[in-house]
Scaffold this motif. Structure first.
Motif, PDB file in Angstrom:
ATOM      1  N   ASN A 174     -32.926 -58.867 -39.394  1.00 32.42           N
ATOM      2  CA  ASN A 174     -34.067 -58.698 -38.717  1.00 32.42           C
ATOM      3  C   ASN A 174     -34.050 -59.550 -37.851  1.00 32.42           C
ATOM      4  N   ALA A 175     -33.791 -60.048 -37.419  1.00 35.48           N
ATOM      5  CA  ALA A 175     -33.592 -61.299 -36.273  1.00 35.48           C
ATOM      6  C   ALA A 175     -33.553 -59.846 -35.401  1.00 35.48           C
ATOM      7  N   ALA A 176     -32.305 -58.804 -34.969  1.00 35.97           N
ATOM      8  CA  ALA A 176     -32.198 -58.496 -34.198  1.00 35.97           C
ATOM      9  C   ALA A 176     -32.892 -57.145 -34.188  1.00 35.97           C
ATOM     10  N   LYS A 233     -42.427 -53.892 -22.083  1.00 35.00           N
ATOM     11  CA  LYS A 233     -41.401 -52.959 -22.625  1.00 35.00           C
ATOM     12  C   LYS A 233     -41.041 -53.520 -24.244  1.00 35.00           C
ATOM     13  N   GLY A 234     -40.607 -55.193 -23.804  1.00 26.28           N
ATOM     14  CA  GLY A 234     -40.211 -56.547 -25.141  1.00 26.28           C
ATOM     15  C   GLY A 234     -40.271 -57.604 -24.208  1.00 26.28           C
ATOM     16  N   THR A 235     -39.921 -58.736 -25.371  1.00 23.06           N
ATOM     17  CA  THR A 235     -39.828 -59.822 -24.581  1.00 23.06           C
ATOM     18  C   THR A 235     -38.931 -59.729 -23.393  1.00 23.06           C
ATOM     19  N   THR A 236     -37.855 -59.382 -23.129  1.00 26.28           N
ATOM     20  CA  THR A 236     -36.688 -59.943 -22.018  1.00 26.28           C
ATOM     21  C   THR A 236     -37.681 -58.646 -20.639  1.00 26.28           C
ATOM     22  N   ASP A 237     -38.506 -57.721 -20.499  1.00 23.94           N
ATOM     23  CA  ASP A 237     -39.098 -57.540 -19.641  1.00 23.94           C
ATOM     24  C   ASP A 237     -40.427 -58.477 -19.321  1.00 23.94           C
ATOM     25  N   GLU A 293     -31.696 -71.476 -25.343  1.00 25.05           N
ATOM     26  CA  GLU A 293     -32.793 -70.310 -25.139  1.00 25.05           C
ATOM     27  C   GLU A 293     -31.562 -69.266 -25.600  1.00 25.05           C
ATOM     28  N   HIS A 294     -32.394 -68.176 -25.389  1.00 23.74           N
ATOM     29  CA  HIS A 294     -31.600 -66.131 -25.644  1.00 23.74           C
ATOM     30  C   HIS A 294     -31.133 -66.034 -23.879  1.00 23.74           C
ATOM     31  N   HIS A 295     -29.983 -65.207 -22.911  1.00 19.82           N
ATOM     32  CA  HIS A 295     -29.846 -65.150 -22.103  1.00 19.82           C
ATOM     33  C   HIS A 295     -31.308 -64.662 -21.407  1.00 19.82           C
ATOM     34  N   ALA A 296     -31.588 -63.538 -22.279  1.00 21.86           N
ATOM     35  CA  ALA A 296     -33.588 -63.743 -22.086  1.00 21.86           C
ATOM     36  C   ALA A 296     -34.518 -64.716 -21.378  1.00 21.86           C
ATOM     37  N   ASP A 297     -33.957 -65.596 -22.057  1.00 22.92           N
ATOM     38  CA  ASP A 297     -34.713 -67.000 -21.533  1.00 22.92           C
ATOM     39  C   ASP A 297     -34.068 -67.721 -20.497  1.00 22.92           C
ATOM     40  N   GLY A 325     -39.032 -70.526 -28.465  1.00 25.27           N
ATOM     41  CA  GLY A 325     -40.513 -70.589 -30.011  1.00 25.27           C
ATOM     42  C   GLY A 325     -40.164 -70.916 -31.415  1.00 25.27           C
ATOM     43  N   ALA A 326     -38.594 -69.352 -31.660  1.00 30.25           N
ATOM     44  CA  ALA A 326     -37.616 -70.078 -32.673  1.00 30.25           C
ATOM     45  C   ALA A 326     -36.550 -69.769 -32.455  1.00 30.25           C
ATOM     46  N   SER A 327     -35.204 -70.232 -32.420  1.00 29.09           N
ATOM     47  CA  SER A 327     -33.479 -69.959 -32.299  1.00 29.09           C
ATOM     48  C   SER A 327     -33.072 -68.753 -32.979  1.00 29.09           C
ATOM     49  N   ASN A 328     -32.947 -68.028 -32.323  1.00 24.54           N
ATOM     50  CA  ASN A 328     -32.135 -66.699 -32.729  1.00 24.54           C
ATOM     51  C   ASN A 328     -30.821 -67.040 -33.909  1.00 24.54           C
ATOM     52  N   VAL A 329     -30.606 -67.957 -33.475  1.00 26.82           N
ATOM     53  CA  VAL A 329     -29.361 -68.563 -33.832  1.00 26.82           C
ATOM     54  C   VAL A 329     -28.920 -69.194 -35.180  1.00 26.82           C
ATOM     55  N   VAL A 376     -43.510 -69.592 -23.392  1.00 29.78           N
ATOM     56  CA  VAL A 376     -42.481 -69.616 -24.693  1.00 29.78           C
ATOM     57  C   VAL A 376     -42.611 -68.050 -25.578  1.00 29.78           C
ATOM     58  N   ASP A 377     -41.537 -67.952 -25.444  1.00 28.96           N
ATOM     59  CA  ASP A 377     -40.313 -66.568 -25.744  1.00 28.96           C
ATOM     60  C   ASP A 377     -40.524 -67.136 -27.052  1.00 28.96           C
ATOM     61  N   ALA A 378     -41.861 -66.071 -27.520  1.00 29.47           N
ATOM     62  CA  ALA A 378     -41.778 -66.022 -28.924  1.00 29.47           C
ATOM     63  C   ALA A 378     -40.932 -64.955 -29.765  1.00 29.47           C
ATOM     64  N   ALA A 379     -40.396 -64.537 -29.315  1.00 30.72           N
ATOM     65  CA  ALA A 379     -38.677 -62.815 -30.181  1.00 30.72           C
ATOM     66  C   ALA A 379     -39.796 -63.635 -30.834  1.00 30.72           C
ATOM     67  N   GLN A 380     -38.618 -64.730 -32.013  1.00 29.10           N
ATOM     68  CA  GLN A 380     -38.601 -64.637 -33.502  1.00 29.10           C
ATOM     69  C   GLN A 380     -39.938 -65.208 -33.686  1.00 29.10           C
ATOM     70  N   LEU A 381     -40.795 -66.284 -32.867  1.00 26.63           N
ATOM     71  CA  LEU A 381     -41.369 -66.489 -33.700  1.00 26.63           C
ATOM     72  C   LEU A 381     -42.995 -65.930 -33.911  1.00 26.63           C
ATOM     73  N   PHE A 419     -43.017 -61.534 -26.571  1.00 26.06           N
ATOM     74  CA  PHE A 419     -42.908 -61.416 -28.026  1.00 26.06           C
ATOM     75  C   PHE A 419     -42.822 -59.545 -27.677  1.00 26.06           C
ATOM     76  N   SER A 420     -42.045 -58.812 -29.256  1.00 21.98           N
ATOM     77  CA  SER A 420     -41.429 -57.918 -29.149  1.00 21.98           C
ATOM     78  C   SER A 420     -41.821 -56.940 -30.752  1.00 21.98           C
ATOM     79  N   GLY A 421     -42.160 -55.737 -30.356  1.00 14.34           N
ATOM     80  CA  GLY A 421     -42.903 -54.783 -31.311  1.00 14.34           C
ATOM     81  C   GLY A 421     -41.460 -54.738 -32.163  1.00 14.34           C
ATOM     82  N   HIS A 422     -40.508 -54.481 -31.555  1.00 20.10           N
ATOM     83  CA  HIS A 422     -39.226 -54.045 -33.245  1.00 20.10           C
ATOM     84  C   HIS A 422     -38.740 -55.310 -33.674  1.00 20.10           C
ATOM     85  N   LYS A 423     -39.351 -56.404 -33.283  1.00 17.11           N
ATOM     86  CA  LYS A 423     -38.740 -57.544 -34.034  1.00 17.11           C
ATOM     87  C   LYS A 423     -40.163 -57.440 -35.131  1.00 17.11           C
ATOM     88  N   MET A 424     -41.271 -56.823 -34.607  1.00 13.19           N
ATOM     89  CA  MET A 424     -42.413 -57.243 -35.591  1.00 13.19           C
ATOM     90  C   MET A 424     -42.799 -56.052 -36.457  1.00 13.19           C
TER      91      MET A 424
HETATM   92  C1  PLP Z   1     -34.850 -65.577 -28.939  1.00 12.68           C
HETATM   93  C2  PLP Z   1     -34.871 -64.105 -28.489  1.00 12.68           C
HETATM   94  N1  PLP Z   1     -35.311 -63.854 -27.076  1.00 12.68           N
HETATM   95  C3  PLP Z   1     -35.788 -62.895 -26.427  1.00 12.68           C
HETATM   96  C4  PLP Z   1     -34.931 -61.451 -27.357  1.00 12.68           C
HETATM   97  C5  PLP Z   1     -34.718 -60.781 -26.590  1.00 12.68           C
HETATM   98  O1  PLP Z   1     -35.823 -59.446 -27.144  1.00 12.68           O
HETATM   99  P1  PLP Z   1     -36.451 -58.015 -26.852  1.00 12.68           P
HETATM  100  O2  PLP Z   1     -34.322 -57.344 -26.415  1.00 12.68           O
HETATM  101  O3  PLP Z   1     -36.948 -57.110 -27.144  1.00 12.68           O
HETATM  102  O4  PLP Z   1     -36.163 -57.561 -25.318  1.00 12.68           O
HETATM  103  C6  PLP Z   1     -34.509 -62.647 -28.139  1.00 12.68           C
HETATM  104  C7  PLP Z   1     -33.329 -60.579 -29.061  1.00 12.68           C
HETATM  105  O5  PLP Z   1     -33.091 -60.464 -29.728  1.00 12.68           O
HETATM  106  C8  PLP Z   1     -34.252 -63.094 -28.839  1.00 12.68           C
HETATM  107  O6  PLP Z   1     -33.983 -63.295 -30.028  1.00 12.68           O
END
Ligand code: PLP
Length: 470
Positions: free
Chosen positions: A35-37, A98-102, A125-129, A173-177, A200-205, A227-232
């Motif tokens: 679900n984190a993906a 589009k999502g958190t990365t965007d 940080e996630h590579h997006a952040d 905001g919360a780690s995806n790892v 705050v990268d709130a993709a997971q939070l 944050f991203s709709g597809h994780k929510m």
């Molecule tokens: C902590 C975190 N930040 C950013 C992202 C990127 O989110 P998105 O792929 O929806 O842009 C993710 C996606 O796994 C994530 O877990």
């Protein structure tokens, strides 16, 4: 194999009781611990998307009934997001992206507003952040505590020593790892004290904790939230960027229709926010889906859902930590509810993470993720890798020997998951950790594992989903 019993929240989610094929030709009710993906849609969201398709039309500029209806729904979705986070729309703006990365790339694109100052990131940080800052403004990366928590002292020290050269602190905001939840308001206070903003990268939070942006005058106020709709539970391609209104001053990064008041032969007058930052035809269906998801989570009882998730998370951590040969990254301590999501990444002695993930799917019908989860520096930290070891891996991977990349297996929960699934998962991991694999597996050049001879083919999925044309 018995099907897991239906849980209180399960009935509200689409596709969670799907029979999936496993080794030997049987099917089992699949377990989705990925679900984190990305998350499945809430049924109400799925149905709202179908219903909205009947009235869907272009937003903002059409005078037709459907267009007015679509515009109203789109703007209501924006209001839902604002209410959900406590955004004061006088000082901040909700932009659909589009999502958190965007979202994070859009903040980074406005680096000029930071007046050449750098961005402070953590090793978590996630590579997006991480990458948008690294390749635009330049970043300063602060370390973490040895077990992988945000180190407030290190952040304060870096801010203090930068002599005002840091314009933004970017923190997940919360780690995806590890699922560790960051002290975002404390970080905001530190940032503000040193004249920086906080993002705050709130993709997971956002899907797993309540977020309160707080008033602009509050030292713990959050300047940017993404944050991203597809994780929510709204996987229809829309996400959110909340930003200070005065951050977007010049020409937008993405330019086009809808973003302007007037364009003459040689002049452009930009529109007000949010239109200026939403050039082109927006993803109306995605935004409406996200609005419905938020409304549904709140109506169903978001807090209670999260309590259920936390209980499952505790059960998961406890079960994994008790399996000989399994090590949970960040340690087994759940610190109940407040500081960790229902998520655990782990390594298994002597079993490659890719092999474990393949076997869990092929033999047990369990979906997990493996690898570095787009957070390489954090995983290297958690695996206690030395700089030399990382450099060696870097050399091998750069030479396209991707099998060299280390990693872990991640199980990430959502409210539709239940105890029976956690227990079945723990059982499966126990077998894998004992080396009790029923099939043979092969590793491909890209590092991934598959059953010897390949995965069973999924034939013509588009046609299968679309059904007959007439
Ligand atoms: C902590 C975190 N930040 C950013 C992202 C990127 O989110 P998105 O792929 O929806 O842009 C993710 C996606 O796994 C994530 O877990």
């Amino acid at each position: 194999m018995p099907s897991p019993p239906t849980g209180r929240w399960r009935d509200h989610f689409a596709g969670v009781d799907l029979p999936v094929p496993v080794l030997g030709g049987d099917t089992v009710t699949g377990i989705n611990f990925d679900n984190a993906a990305s998350t499945p849609p809430l049924k109400r969201v799925r149905d709202a998307v179908t219903a909205f398709s009947e009235v869907y039309s272009s937003v903002h500029r059409g005078t037709g009934y459907k267009s007015r209806m679509a515009t109203e729904a789109y703007e209501q979705a924006r209001e839902r997001v604002a209410e959900f986070l406590g955004v004061d729309e006088k000082s901040q703006v909700v932009i659909f992206v589009k999502g958190t990365t965007d979202a994070l790339n859009r903040i980074a694109a406005e680096q000029a507003r930071l007046d050449g100052r750098q961005v402070l990131v953590t090793e978590m940080e996630h590579h997006a952040d991480l990458l948008p800052w690294r390749h635009r403004s330049g970043h300063i990366m602060v370390g973490l505590t040895p077990d992988g928590h945000v180190d407030l002292d290190a952040i304060e020290h870096a801010l203090h020593n930068s002599g005002g050269k840091i314009g933004l602190v970017a923190i997940s905001g919360a780690s995806n790892v590890t699922g560790f939840i960051s002290p975002i308001h404390e970080v905001a206070q530190l940032a503000h004290r040193h004249g920086a903003l906080v993002s705050v990268d709130a993709a997971q939070l956002a899907p797993h904790r309540r977020i309160d942006i707080r008033d602009a005058g509050d030292p713990g106020h959050l300047d940017f939230v993404s944050f991203s709709g597809h994780k929510m539970y709204a996987p229809y391609g829309a996400g959110v960027l909340v930003a200070p209104r005065d951050f977007f001053a010049g020409a937008p990064e993405v330019m086009g229709g809808g973003a302007i008041r007037i364009v003459t032969w040689d002049d452009t007058v930009w529109a007000d926010l949010p239109d200026r930052e939403e050039a082109g035809s927006p993803n109306v269906i995605g935004a409406v889906a996200l609005g419905v998801a938020i409304e549904t989570l709140v109506e169903l009882g978001f807090d209670e859902m999260l309590r259920h998730e936390d209980e499952l998370g505790d059960r998961l951590l406890k079960a994994l930590s008790g399996i000989p040969g399994v090590t949970v990254l960040g340690g087994p301590d759940s610190r109940r509810g407040t500081e960790r999501l229902g998520l655990a990444s782990f390594v298994i002695d002597g079993v490659h993470h890719g092999l474990a993930a393949a076997a869990l799917s092929h033999e047990w019908g369990v979906a997990v993720r493996n690898g570095c989860f787009c957070a390489n520096p954090y995983v290297f930290h958690l695996l206690n890798m030395t700089k030399e070891a990382v450099e060696q891996v870097e050399g091998e991977v750069a030479a396209d020997h991707r099998q060299a990349l280390p990693g872990a297996v991640r199980a990430s929960l959502a409210p539709y998951n239940n105890q029976a699934e956690v227990d079945r998962f723990a059982d499966a991991v126990r077998h894998v950790a004992r080396g009790e694999l029923k099939a043979a597996y092969e590793q491909a050049d890209d590092g991934t594992f598959a059953p010897a001879g390949g995965w069973p083919a999924i034939l013509n999925p588009l046609k299968m989903l679309a059904g007959p044309a007439s």
